[in-house]
Design an enzyme around this catalytic site. Structure first.
Site, PDB file in Angstrom:
ATOM      1  N   TYR A 105       7.925  45.324   0.305  1.00 24.23           N
ATOM      2  CA  TYR A 105       9.600  46.249   0.252  1.00 24.23           C
ATOM      3  C   TYR A 105      10.000  45.830   1.444  1.00 24.23           C
ATOM      4  O   TYR A 105      11.291  45.858   1.488  1.00 24.23           O
ATOM      5  CB  TYR A 105       8.317  47.965   0.422  1.00 24.23           C
ATOM      6  CG  TYR A 105       9.380  48.738   1.296  1.00 24.23           C
ATOM      7  CD1 TYR A 105      10.277  49.076  -0.265  1.00 24.23           C
ATOM      8  CD2 TYR A 105      10.278  48.981   2.308  1.00 24.23           C
ATOM      9  CE1 TYR A 105      11.636  50.459  -0.475  1.00 24.23           C
ATOM     10  CE2 TYR A 105      11.277  50.192   1.989  1.00 24.23           C
ATOM     11  CZ  TYR A 105      12.144  50.541   0.690  1.00 24.23           C
ATOM     12  OH  TYR A 105      13.539  51.366   1.149  1.00 24.23           O
TER      13      TYR A 105
ATOM     14  N   SER B 212      17.704  49.333   3.078  1.00 32.23           N
ATOM     15  CA  SER B 212      16.657  50.253   3.881  1.00 32.23           C
ATOM     16  C   SER B 212      17.118  49.075   5.679  1.00 32.23           C
ATOM     17  O   SER B 212      16.681  48.650   5.736  1.00 32.23           O
ATOM     18  CB  SER B 212      15.227  50.147   3.442  1.00 32.23           C
ATOM     19  OG  SER B 212      14.217  50.421   4.606  1.00 32.23           O
TER      20      SER B 212
END
Length: 249
Positions: free
Chosen positions: A151, A138
């Site tokens: 995350y 990401s």
């Protein structure tokens, strides 16, 4: 590596029950691929398989459970070599550090990071020589951003893992890293802020399928966001940290 032929590829998509994974299934189905779809939610997978215009098998799997992946590996070995394995499975739970649920944080690590390792281990004996393994990082992994917390840390770890696998498996497996920006899914719908460059899952799938057919190691989009964050990552901490501090406010 030459551009890959899209016809009759056998592709295993993990995290295919919704979001980008489901959109990828549609994109590859339209190219005539043979698909194996995996996720924890078997009902959603079956619903998707029923409407896809291609040969599709459903193999439920939990990437955080090594036994689950071992069972899937045994099932897939009977289907023949795979051309691609694309892992889009992920968990996300934004929030400031003092309010994070430790159990949820551990689950995010297990799914996003440890699960990526498990997928890589499972995929190696299934892929044909020169087949492709794509792990999903990401842009959140480029730099530690406020409320990204676990995350962001796991996605930085996935990028590191993909980099090491790219070198370790050179000549045997074509390892790729997928680094999406903001995509409108059930995960990003948890965000309480304006998301720059927000894309639909369908547009994200188009970017991924296009770039996975090219030679670059990293698939990243939209570039107006990813290039800005890459610049942030390249700055020395004395410049980058004051910029990220502003995001807290």
């Amino acid at each position: 590596m030459p551009d890959r032929r899209p016809d009759k590829e056998r592709i295993w998509i993990i995290g295919a029950s919704d979001g980008i994974g489901a959109a990828l299934a549609w994109a590859y189905a339209r190219r005539g691929a043979q698909l194996i779809l995996s996720a924890r939610n078997e009902d959603r997978l079956e619903d998707l398989a029923a409407v896809l215009p291609c040969e599709t098998a459903v193999v439920p799997v939990d990437v955080a459970d090594r036994l689950s992946l071992s069972q899937a590996q045994a099932t897939l070995q009977a289907m023949g070599p795979l051309d691609r394995v694309i892992n889009m499975a992920a968990l996300y739970d934004p929030g400031q550090v003092e309010v994070l649920d430790p159990a949820k944080a551990a689950q995010i690590v297990n799914v996003n990071l440890t699960g990526s390792l498990y997928v890589a281990q499972t995929a190696l004996p299934l892929l044909r020589q020169g087949g492709q393994l794509a792990l999903c990082g990401s842009v959140a992994g480029y730099f530690g951003l406020p409320q990204g917390q676990i995350y962001s840390a796991t996605k930085a770890g996935v990028a590191n893992l993909a980099e090491s696998l790219r070198a370790e498996l050179a000549g045997r497996v074509d390892v790729r890293l997928i680094s999406p920006g903001f995509v409108d899914t059930r995960l990003t719908q948890k965000n309480a802020f304006a998301m720059p460059g927000l894309m639909t899952p369908e547009d994200a799938a188009e970017a991924i399928t296009y770039q996975l057919d090219r030679n670059r190691f990293e698939v990243h989009f939209p570039r107006r966001l990813t290039l800005a964050l890459k610049l942030l990552r390249a700055l020395p901490y004395r410049l980058a940290l004051p910029l990220t501090k502003r995001l807290v406010r």
